[in-house]
Write a protein that holds these residues in place. Structure first.
Motif, PDB file in Angstrom:
ATOM      1  N   ALA A  62       2.309   1.688  -3.386  1.00  0.00           N
ATOM      2  CA  ALA A  62       1.289   2.032  -4.376  1.00  0.00           C
ATOM      3  C   ALA A  62       0.859   3.479  -4.238  1.00  0.00           C
ATOM      4  O   ALA A  62       0.479   4.103  -5.214  1.00  0.00           O
ATOM      5  CB  ALA A  62       0.084   1.118  -4.229  1.00  0.00           C
ATOM      6  N   THR A  63       0.901   4.012  -3.026  1.00  0.00           N
ATOM      7  CA  THR A  63       0.427   5.377  -2.843  1.00  0.00           C
ATOM      8  C   THR A  63       1.578   6.370  -2.810  1.00  0.00           C
ATOM      9  O   THR A  63       1.418   7.500  -2.377  1.00  0.00           O
ATOM     10  CB  THR A  63      -0.417   5.497  -1.557  1.00  0.00           C
ATOM     11  OG1 THR A  63       0.346   4.997  -0.459  1.00  0.00           O
ATOM     12  CG2 THR A  63      -1.701   4.723  -1.671  1.00  0.00           C
ATOM     13  N   GLY A  64       2.748   5.938  -3.259  1.00  0.00           N
ATOM     14  CA  GLY A  64       3.796   6.915  -3.529  1.00  0.00           C
ATOM     15  C   GLY A  64       4.872   7.077  -2.470  1.00  0.00           C
ATOM     16  O   GLY A  64       5.647   8.018  -2.532  1.00  0.00           O
ATOM     17  N   THR A  65       4.932   6.166  -1.478  1.00  0.00           N
ATOM     18  CA  THR A  65       6.018   6.244  -0.496  1.00  0.00           C
ATOM     19  C   THR A  65       7.218   5.462  -1.028  1.00  0.00           C
ATOM     20  O   THR A  65       7.063   4.377  -1.577  1.00  0.00           O
ATOM     21  CB  THR A  65       5.560   5.646   0.850  1.00  0.00           C
ATOM     22  OG1 THR A  65       4.413   6.363   1.296  1.00  0.00           O
ATOM     23  CG2 THR A  65       6.650   5.751   1.908  1.00  0.00           C
ATOM     24  N   THR A  80       0.340   9.441  -5.709  1.00  0.00           N
ATOM     25  CA  THR A  80      -0.069   9.946  -4.396  1.00  0.00           C
ATOM     26  C   THR A  80      -1.549  10.300  -4.359  1.00  0.00           C
ATOM     27  O   THR A  80      -2.019  10.843  -3.376  1.00  0.00           O
ATOM     28  CB  THR A  80       0.756  11.194  -4.048  1.00  0.00           C
ATOM     29  OG1 THR A  80       0.681  12.091  -5.135  1.00  0.00           O
ATOM     30  CG2 THR A  80       2.199  10.831  -3.798  1.00  0.00           C
ATOM     31  N   ALA A 103      -6.070   8.417   1.255  1.00  0.00           N
ATOM     32  CA  ALA A 103      -5.014   8.579   0.253  1.00  0.00           C
ATOM     33  C   ALA A 103      -5.564   9.142  -1.054  1.00  0.00           C
ATOM     34  O   ALA A 103      -4.802   9.520  -1.928  1.00  0.00           O
ATOM     35  CB  ALA A 103      -4.332   7.241  -0.009  1.00  0.00           C
ATOM     36  N   ARG A 113      -8.505   3.899   5.295  1.00  0.00           N
ATOM     37  CA  ARG A 113      -7.128   4.307   5.040  1.00  0.00           C
ATOM     38  C   ARG A 113      -6.946   4.708   3.575  1.00  0.00           C
ATOM     39  O   ARG A 113      -6.342   5.735   3.264  1.00  0.00           O
ATOM     40  CB  ARG A 113      -6.180   3.152   5.364  1.00  0.00           C
ATOM     41  CG  ARG A 113      -4.747   3.432   4.992  1.00  0.00           C
ATOM     42  CD  ARG A 113      -3.854   2.251   5.224  1.00  0.00           C
ATOM     43  NE  ARG A 113      -4.189   1.130   4.348  1.00  0.00           N
ATOM     44  CZ  ARG A 113      -3.398   0.099   4.094  1.00  0.00           C
ATOM     45  NH1 ARG A 113      -2.230   0.024   4.693  1.00  0.00           N
ATOM     46  NH2 ARG A 113      -3.768  -0.868   3.300  1.00  0.00           N
ATOM     47  N   SER A 114      -7.515   3.896   2.656  1.00  0.00           N
ATOM     48  CA  SER A 114      -7.323   4.213   1.247  1.00  0.00           C
ATOM     49  C   SER A 114      -8.077   5.487   0.865  1.00  0.00           C
ATOM     50  O   SER A 114      -7.650   6.210  -0.029  1.00  0.00           O
ATOM     51  CB  SER A 114      -7.752   3.039   0.373  1.00  0.00           C
ATOM     52  OG  SER A 114      -9.132   2.845   0.493  1.00  0.00           O
ATOM     53  N   GLY A 162      -2.826   6.407   5.862  1.00  0.00           N
ATOM     54  CA  GLY A 162      -3.233   6.686   4.486  1.00  0.00           C
ATOM     55  C   GLY A 162      -2.927   8.113   4.059  1.00  0.00           C
ATOM     56  O   GLY A 162      -2.840   8.416   2.875  1.00  0.00           O
ATOM     57  N   ILE A 171      -3.975   7.909  -5.606  1.00  0.00           N
ATOM     58  CA  ILE A 171      -4.741   6.687  -5.798  1.00  0.00           C
ATOM     59  C   ILE A 171      -4.869   5.971  -4.464  1.00  0.00           C
ATOM     60  O   ILE A 171      -3.920   5.913  -3.689  1.00  0.00           O
ATOM     61  CB  ILE A 171      -4.043   5.770  -6.828  1.00  0.00           C
ATOM     62  CG1 ILE A 171      -4.034   6.457  -8.193  1.00  0.00           C
ATOM     63  CG2 ILE A 171      -4.748   4.433  -6.927  1.00  0.00           C
ATOM     64  CD1 ILE A 171      -3.422   5.622  -9.287  1.00  0.00           C
ATOM     65  N   GLY A 172      -6.057   5.449  -4.201  1.00  0.00           N
ATOM     66  CA  GLY A 172      -6.254   4.658  -2.990  1.00  0.00           C
ATOM     67  C   GLY A 172      -6.260   3.186  -3.366  1.00  0.00           C
ATOM     68  O   GLY A 172      -6.652   2.814  -4.466  1.00  0.00           O
ATOM     69  N   ASN A 185       0.963   9.939   2.039  1.00  0.00           N
ATOM     70  CA  ASN A 185       1.443  10.277   0.695  1.00  0.00           C
ATOM     71  C   ASN A 185       1.364  11.761   0.381  1.00  0.00           C
ATOM     72  O   ASN A 185       1.990  12.234  -0.548  1.00  0.00           O
ATOM     73  CB  ASN A 185       0.703   9.465  -0.366  1.00  0.00           C
ATOM     74  CG  ASN A 185      -0.783   9.667  -0.290  1.00  0.00           C
ATOM     75  OD1 ASN A 185      -1.273  10.410   0.553  1.00  0.00           O
ATOM     76  ND2 ASN A 185      -1.521   9.014  -1.162  1.00  0.00           N
ATOM     77  N   PHE A 215       0.832  -1.205   0.000  1.00  0.00           N
ATOM     78  CA  PHE A 215       0.000   0.000   0.000  1.00  0.00           C
ATOM     79  C   PHE A 215       0.862   1.248   0.000  1.00  0.00           C
ATOM     80  O   PHE A 215       0.620   2.193  -0.745  1.00  0.00           O
ATOM     81  CB  PHE A 215      -0.921   0.006   1.224  1.00  0.00           C
ATOM     82  CG  PHE A 215      -1.756   1.260   1.345  1.00  0.00           C
ATOM     83  CD1 PHE A 215      -2.968   1.363   0.690  1.00  0.00           C
ATOM     84  CD2 PHE A 215      -1.305   2.333   2.089  1.00  0.00           C
ATOM     85  CE1 PHE A 215      -3.727   2.522   0.779  1.00  0.00           C
ATOM     86  CE2 PHE A 215      -2.047   3.506   2.181  1.00  0.00           C
ATOM     87  CZ  PHE A 215      -3.267   3.594   1.534  1.00  0.00           C
ATOM     88  N   ALA A 216       1.884   1.225   0.845  1.00  0.00           N
ATOM     89  CA  ALA A 216       2.753   2.397   0.948  1.00  0.00           C
ATOM     90  C   ALA A 216       3.385   2.698  -0.401  1.00  0.00           C
ATOM     91  O   ALA A 216       3.422   3.842  -0.854  1.00  0.00           O
ATOM     92  CB  ALA A 216       3.826   2.162   2.012  1.00  0.00           C
TER      93      ALA A 216
END
Ligand SMILES: Nc1ncnc2c1ncn2[C@@H]1O[C@H](COP(=O)(O)OP(=O)(O)O)[C@@H](O)[C@H]1O
Ligand SMILES: [Mg+2]
Lengths: 275, 236
Positions: free
Chosen positions: A169-172, B69, B150, B146-147, B95, B71-72, B98, A166-167
């Motif tokens: 995928a969301t840009g971390t 940054t 994001a 959480r998503s 979440g 997209i969930g 990002n 998840f991290a």
């Protein structure tokens, strides 16, 4: 009890051991929580053996032990992390190969050159007498650095620990934070080795987090509890070691085992009552 | 406006190609379900859309203003997570990471956003509960909250209903429907339940080992592949 404490701190070597030991315990416990949860516990163990091999090389070449060991162990940490991620060789097998390999090289070098001298013996099993003033200074500076970095990266480390996909995928930048964790662990392992011994340093990393997880419900409380467990078992362990002249590392691990058992029982009683 | 466009996209692992030559578009506000048997590459495609896996051939283009940054993602749950010692609030708040860049900590706005999402999903009383003590359905809601922290634009979900009881599944679909219709969030979901997928989604993407179908749900029902799978289900 108070008398014993004042007696202990009247010896400069004990003060050195306590100061450096408490700081190293702090670092080991916060990093350990992440390592245990990411299923990377064995990396600490692998690195300690690599550290032992590095120290043997340093002794053979007559070089400053930590100056040789820190870069070698950091390199090993990075390689182990890469291997674990690439999944070509299974991570645990890779670590086993590294740790036994490094140990074998270390032992061979030692027997070819000096024979088991006192320094290497203390690196293997640890000694509270082993901390020189320069070791203490280095330990203090590096531990504080590790702690500052950990606090600064805390949220990212949580995200990468809980759910790396998840991290990412969301840009971390998960690769970077994994690397940071590995490097910080490597530094902590090398610093702690002299006191705890190469054979036992990984327990300093793994036990406190594992113990805290028996009862704590949030990540933050696990961290604080692990820190408390780590420092308490260090202080009790080193006192035992002072009084009974037992090896410091082993005494600390025994206190860790007792605390783990107590916390497990507490956690078990609590969940038992709920049902 | 197309948020995501796949043009002739194929994915490959070392020794095999999965999901051959897919071409489709996802527009703002769409509700797309991806169905198909196990091993046909649904999870792989989701990873591709997220930018976690590079296509072997073809291109995936994202519209301007849809960065990673924004997209969930609700992943297939891993075993390690189920007993993770973290509070619900900590998980939901993560979440928001990002949008923080390198800054440590979370802002007040982040905390408010996390609270808002928890209220929206009806999990605000669970705030200080431990994630590992929740039921499967509650855990899914936490991951969804959480998503939502994001993204305001697009949610990708990979079999989020696995292991939930029928009531929890119905509630979860209800939530997604609400997010899609009221909050205008684009939804792309992998589902193993074709019947439910047809009922809720505007568009269907059906992957199989030989061919694939992409189109409106209405068209899917009358297509060859749709009749084979959905019609078959309907008869028993
Ligand atoms: N990391 C991986 N390495 C090699 N092969 C993989 C990997 N992940 C998936 N595969 C293979 O790719 C195919 C598609 O997998 P996946 O996308 O998970 O399918 P689905 O989600 O539709 O069940 C399967 O045959 C699977 O074995
Ligand atoms: Mg899948």
């Amino acid at each position: 009890m108070i008398d014993l404490m004042t007696e202990m701190v009247s010896y400069p070597f004990m003060v050195r051991a306590l100061v450096a030991g408490i700081l190293i315990s702090l670092c080991a416990s916060v990093l350990g929580v992440t390592l245990v949860l990411k299923r990377y516990s064995m990396i600490g163990d692998g690195l300690s053996h690599v550290g032992f091999g590095a120290l043997a090389i340093a002794a053979a070449l007559n070089m400053a032990p930590l100056a040789v060991a820190i870069p070698i162990v950091i390199a090993a940490a990075i390689i182990l992390l890469r291997l674990t991620e690439s999944s070509k060789i299974k991570g645990d097998a890779a670590i086993a190969v590294f740790s036994t390999g490094a140990l074998a090289i270390g032992v061979t070098i030692v027997s070819l050159t000096t024979g088991m001298n006192a320094d290497l013996y203390s690196y293997m099993f640890g000694s509270i007498l082993a901390m020189s003033m320069s070791d203490v200074v280095l330990s203090v500076v590096l531990s504080i650095l590790v702690l500052i970095l950990y606090v600064f990266l805390y949220e990212k480390i949580f995200a990468v620990t809980f759910d790396e996909t998840f991290a990412r995928a969301t840009g971390t930048k998960t690769g970077f934070y994994n690397m940071a964790i590995a490097v910080l662990t490597a530094v902590t392992v090398v610093l702690g080795m002299k006191m705890m011994g190469a054979m036992l340093i990984s327990s300093l990393i793994i036990f406190p987090g594992l113990t805290a997880m028996r009862i704590c419900k949030s990540f933050k409380s696990v961290i604080f509890c692990a820190v408390a467990v780590s420092v308490i078992s260090f202080v009790i362990g080193i006192t035992v070691s002072y009084v009974y002249a037992t090896p410091a590392g082993a005494s600390i691990v025994i206190v860790d085992i007792i605390l783990f058992a107590l916390f497990s029982i507490a956690g078990w009683i609590r969940s038992g009552f709920k049902r | 406006m197309a948020l995501l466009t796949c043009d002739n996209v194929s994915f490959a692992y070392e020794d095999q190609i999965v999901a051959k030559q897919l071409s489709f578009q996802i527009n703002e506000g769409d509700y797309l379900c991806i169905v198909g048997e196990n091993g046909t590459g649904k999870s792989t495609l989701i990873k591709g859309l997220l930018g976690l896996k590079k296509p072997y051939k073809g291109t995936i283009t994202t519209a301007d203003g849809l960065r990673a940054t924004e997209i969930g993602y609700v992943p297939q749950q891993t075993a390690a997570q189920k007993d993770f010692p973290a509070s619900v609030y900590e998980v939901v708040l993560s979440g928001c990471l990002n949008s923080r860049g390198l800054l440590p900590g979370y802002s007040k706005a982040d905390r408010e956003k996390a609270m808002k999402q928890m209220q929206l999903l009806g999990i605000e009383e669970l705030k200080y509960k431990s994630y590992r003590d929740l039921s499967g359905g509650q855990q899914r809601r936490v991951l969804l909250a959480r998503s939502l922290c994001a993204t305001k634009k697009m949610l990708l979900l990979d079999e989020p209903m696995t292991g939930l009881d029928p009531v929890a599944v119905a509630e979860f679909y209800q939530l997604l429907w609400k997010l899609n219709k009221n909050h205008k969030i684009t939804i792309v979901m992998v589902s193993h339940d074709i019947r439910e997928a047809i009922e809720h989604a505007d568009y269907m993407l059906h992957l199989s080992h030989e061919e694939y179908f992409f189109g409106k749900t209405e068209e899917y029902k009358t297509s060859n592949i749709g009749r084979k799978f959905w019609g078959g289900l309907d008869n028993d």
